[in-house]
Write a protein that holds these residues in place. Structure first.
Motif, PDB file in Angstrom:
ATOM      1  N   PHE A 230       0.822  -1.200   0.000  1.00 14.83           N
ATOM      2  CA  PHE A 230       0.000   0.000   0.000  1.00 14.83           C
ATOM      3  C   PHE A 230       0.862   1.259   0.000  1.00 14.83           C
ATOM      4  O   PHE A 230       0.486   2.278  -0.577  1.00 14.83           O
ATOM      5  CB  PHE A 230      -0.939   0.018   1.207  1.00 14.83           C
ATOM      6  CG  PHE A 230      -2.060   0.995   1.085  1.00 14.83           C
ATOM      7  CD1 PHE A 230      -3.161   0.716   0.301  1.00 14.83           C
ATOM      8  CD2 PHE A 230      -2.018   2.215   1.753  1.00 14.83           C
ATOM      9  CE1 PHE A 230      -4.201   1.629   0.170  1.00 14.83           C
ATOM     10  CE2 PHE A 230      -3.051   3.129   1.637  1.00 14.83           C
ATOM     11  CZ  PHE A 230      -4.155   2.840   0.843  1.00 14.83           C
ATOM     12  N   GLY A 231       2.043   1.193   0.626  1.00 15.15           N
ATOM     13  CA  GLY A 231       2.935   2.350   0.654  1.00 15.15           C
ATOM     14  C   GLY A 231       3.451   2.717  -0.720  1.00 15.15           C
ATOM     15  O   GLY A 231       3.581   3.905  -1.051  1.00 15.15           O
ATOM     16  N   ILE A 232       3.776   1.713  -1.546  1.00 20.65           N
ATOM     17  CA  ILE A 232       4.225   1.979  -2.914  1.00 20.65           C
ATOM     18  C   ILE A 232       3.123   2.689  -3.688  1.00 20.65           C
ATOM     19  O   ILE A 232       3.368   3.686  -4.389  1.00 20.65           O
ATOM     20  CB  ILE A 232       4.631   0.672  -3.614  1.00 20.65           C
ATOM     21  CG1 ILE A 232       5.910   0.119  -2.984  1.00 20.65           C
ATOM     22  CG2 ILE A 232       4.826   0.887  -5.114  1.00 20.65           C
ATOM     23  CD1 ILE A 232       6.305  -1.259  -3.495  1.00 20.65           C
ATOM     24  N   PHE A 233       1.912   2.179  -3.558  1.00 15.63           N
ATOM     25  CA  PHE A 233       0.773   2.815  -4.229  1.00 15.63           C
ATOM     26  C   PHE A 233       0.563   4.242  -3.727  1.00 15.63           C
ATOM     27  O   PHE A 233       0.437   5.186  -4.505  1.00 15.63           O
ATOM     28  CB  PHE A 233      -0.482   1.969  -4.004  1.00 15.63           C
ATOM     29  CG  PHE A 233      -1.763   2.741  -4.057  1.00 15.63           C
ATOM     30  CD1 PHE A 233      -2.270   3.178  -5.268  1.00 15.63           C
ATOM     31  CD2 PHE A 233      -2.472   3.038  -2.887  1.00 15.63           C
ATOM     32  CE1 PHE A 233      -3.464   3.891  -5.312  1.00 15.63           C
ATOM     33  CE2 PHE A 233      -3.646   3.744  -2.937  1.00 15.63           C
ATOM     34  CZ  PHE A 233      -4.149   4.182  -4.150  1.00 15.63           C
ATOM     35  N   GLN A 234       0.540   4.410  -2.411  1.00 17.46           N
ATOM     36  CA  GLN A 234       0.228   5.703  -1.815  1.00 17.46           C
ATOM     37  C   GLN A 234       1.275   6.760  -2.129  1.00 17.46           C
ATOM     38  O   GLN A 234       0.939   7.916  -2.393  1.00 17.46           O
ATOM     39  CB  GLN A 234       0.080   5.535  -0.303  1.00 17.46           C
ATOM     40  CG  GLN A 234      -0.489   6.735   0.422  1.00 17.46           C
ATOM     41  CD  GLN A 234      -0.682   6.456   1.902  1.00 17.46           C
ATOM     42  OE1 GLN A 234       0.125   5.779   2.532  1.00 17.46           O
ATOM     43  NE2 GLN A 234      -1.759   6.953   2.463  1.00 17.46           N
ATOM     44  N   SER A 235       2.552   6.359  -2.134  1.00 16.01           N
ATOM     45  CA  SER A 235       3.625   7.336  -2.300  1.00 16.01           C
ATOM     46  C   SER A 235       3.655   7.941  -3.697  1.00 16.01           C
ATOM     47  O   SER A 235       4.087   9.081  -3.871  1.00 16.01           O
ATOM     48  CB  SER A 235       4.982   6.691  -1.989  1.00 16.01           C
ATOM     49  OG  SER A 235       5.261   5.646  -2.907  1.00 16.01           O
ATOM     50  N   MET A 236       3.213   7.187  -4.696  1.00 15.06           N
ATOM     51  CA  MET A 236       3.286   7.663  -6.071  1.00 15.06           C
ATOM     52  C   MET A 236       1.933   8.013  -6.664  1.00 15.06           C
ATOM     53  O   MET A 236       1.852   8.441  -7.813  1.00 15.06           O
ATOM     54  CB  MET A 236       3.958   6.587  -6.952  1.00 15.06           C
ATOM     55  CG  MET A 236       5.443   6.432  -6.718  1.00 15.06           C
ATOM     56  SD  MET A 236       6.397   7.891  -7.236  1.00 15.06           S
ATOM     57  CE  MET A 236       6.892   8.541  -5.628  1.00 15.06           C
ATOM     58  N   PHE A 237       0.855   7.860  -5.887  1.00 13.89           N
ATOM     59  CA  PHE A 237      -0.464   8.064  -6.459  1.00 13.89           C
ATOM     60  C   PHE A 237      -0.685   9.508  -6.898  1.00 13.89           C
ATOM     61  O   PHE A 237      -1.248   9.769  -7.964  1.00 13.89           O
ATOM     62  CB  PHE A 237      -1.539   7.633  -5.449  1.00 13.89           C
ATOM     63  CG  PHE A 237      -2.934   7.638  -6.005  1.00 13.89           C
ATOM     64  CD1 PHE A 237      -3.247   6.895  -7.134  1.00 13.89           C
ATOM     65  CD2 PHE A 237      -3.940   8.378  -5.400  1.00 13.89           C
ATOM     66  CE1 PHE A 237      -4.539   6.889  -7.650  1.00 13.89           C
ATOM     67  CE2 PHE A 237      -5.227   8.379  -5.908  1.00 13.89           C
ATOM     68  CZ  PHE A 237      -5.534   7.635  -7.033  1.00 13.89           C
ATOM     69  N   THR A 238      -0.241  10.472  -6.068  1.00 14.25           N
ATOM     70  CA  THR A 238      -0.420  11.876  -6.454  1.00 14.25           C
ATOM     71  C   THR A 238       0.415  12.222  -7.685  1.00 14.25           C
ATOM     72  O   THR A 238      -0.002  13.018  -8.528  1.00 14.25           O
ATOM     73  CB  THR A 238      -0.041  12.811  -5.295  1.00 14.25           C
ATOM     74  OG1 THR A 238       1.281  12.503  -4.833  1.00 14.25           O
ATOM     75  CG2 THR A 238      -1.013  12.668  -4.139  1.00 14.25           C
ATOM     76  N   VAL A 239       1.592  11.607  -7.815  1.00 13.80           N
ATOM     77  CA  VAL A 239       2.417  11.838  -9.004  1.00 13.80           C
ATOM     78  C   VAL A 239       1.745  11.236 -10.235  1.00 13.80           C
ATOM     79  O   VAL A 239       1.734  11.832 -11.317  1.00 13.80           O
ATOM     80  CB  VAL A 239       3.828  11.229  -8.817  1.00 13.80           C
ATOM     81  CG1 VAL A 239       4.667  11.416 -10.081  1.00 13.80           C
ATOM     82  CG2 VAL A 239       4.523  11.873  -7.631  1.00 13.80           C
TER      83      VAL A 239
END
Length: 369
Positions: A230-239
């Motif tokens: 979930f962290g991988i998804f969350q960290s780049m979602f705004t980008v």
């Protein structure tokens, strides 16, 4: 539960909500602010990694601190640190100053403080529900914060940080005035002495002892694997949303949608699911739902499809957070709950420290498909 405890929990939940609003106001704007200051996607990921690394160190120190001084003391320190961090963000004129603004967050552990106070005020039968309300309160920030940050971006990309600094000071004042003093379970000065090395040795011993207890290891493995995904998804979602042409307001609206889903799940699903299936079976179900949600997210390309895939994914994530935390507090003796909660929070910070770099590589090399 005593009326005084109920009133104190109301103060806790309100301040967790305000803390989350202040934090989430920054999230949709950070990709644009870092780009304005000359940063690349990789440098944006490095900023997130720095934040998570600082949080990891602070989380490990906060466990012994909260066991010794209590949740109220940690909350006071957290809101003071938040105000300093947001003020530095608001006044940053270079990327190096923006990096500097992450350093005070070593003391920013309001959720850990709230979970500690709630755990002490509830019995085993109530704990999952009342810890879930911490998630509901935090989810309010996910619902309101990004949209509010997007609106405040009309003034400037850094105006929301000034608002967040003011909100943190308001929370600091309310905690000092409205929450009763802590009743620590043990003296602050321990056998290992008050030196930094003595405190570090004591903390390591407490972490090791807690992690060796039956059932704790498997719960931490679940936390590690699902948290990293979930962290991988969350960290780049705004980008990813930025790359698809969404501006700060639209980016904030999508993140607010995620927050609304989180609030509904915490408020309406956690309690009934636990009552019907039990905490362990509900945890396993949430892991499978998260896997299906990630699969659906990879298959869709439109914004509408993305929003639809986010519903089960975010629902599973927030349920796992509440359930895993509740199960961990039940697996350890009362005098180690602060320690295991800090391990729980620090493991989350650790996965978030790794995930931005991994996410940036995956996004740069593999695209958003």
């Amino acid at each position: 539960m005593a009326k005084a405890s109920i009133a104190s929990l109301g103060v806790i939940y309100a301040n967790v909500a305000l803390y989350s609003v202040c934090m989430m106001m920054q999230q949709p704007l950070l990709p644009y602010l870092t780009k304005q200051l000359g940063a690349s996607t990789t440098q944006f990921a490095q900023l997130q990694t720095l934040f998570s690394a600082v949080q990891l160190v602070g989380g490990l120190l906060s466990g012994p601190f909260v066991d010794a001084y209590g949740g109220r003391a940690l909350m006071v320190v957290s809101f003071a640190a938040s105000a300093v961090s947001y003020a530095l963000t608001a006044s940053a004129t270079s990327l190096s100053l923006l990096y500097l603004s992450r350093l005070p967050t070593v003391f920013q552990h309001t959720v850990l403080a709230a979970r500690t106070i709630v755990t002490a005020a509830t019995d085993d039968g109530q704990r999952a529900t009342f810890l879930g309300y911490v998630g509901v309160s935090f989810g309010i920030g996910f619902g309101l914060g990004p949209a509010l940050g997007g609106l405040l971006s009309d003034v400037s990309l850094q105006f929301s940080a000034w608002v967040a600094a003011a909100g943190s000071l308001a929370s600091l004042a309310s905690v000092l005035l409205l929450l009763p003093p802590d009743k620590p379970q043990k003296a602050a000065t321990a056998k290992g002495g008050s030196s930094t090395s003595g405190v570090a040795r004591q903390a390591i011993m407490k972490f090791s002892e807690a992690c060796r207890l039956p059932g704790v290891g498997s719960l931490l493995v679940i936390k590690l694997t699902t948290g990293l995904a979930f962290g991988i998804f969350q960290s780049m979602f705004t980008v990813l949303l930025q790359n698809r042409g969404l501006g700060p307001k639209q980016n904030g609206a999508v993140l607010s949608f995620v927050g609304v889903v989180s609030i509904l799940v915490q408020g309406a699903l956690v309690g009934p699911a636990v009552s019907r299936l039990g905490e362990a079976r509900t945890t396993y179900l949430a892991v499978w739902v998260m896997m299906l949600g990630f699969g659906a997210l990879g298959a869709v390309k439109t914004l509408v499809g993305t929003l639809a895939a986010l519903v089960p994914l975010c629902a599973a994530a927030v349920m796992l957070t509440a359930l895993n935390t509740s199960l961990l507090t039940k697996a350890v003796p009362p005098d180690q709950r602060g320690t295991i909660l800090s391990v729980d929070m620090s493991m989350g910070s650790g996965t978030r420290m790794l995930s931005p770099g991994l996410g940036a590589v995956l996004l740069t090399r593999g695209g958003d498909g």
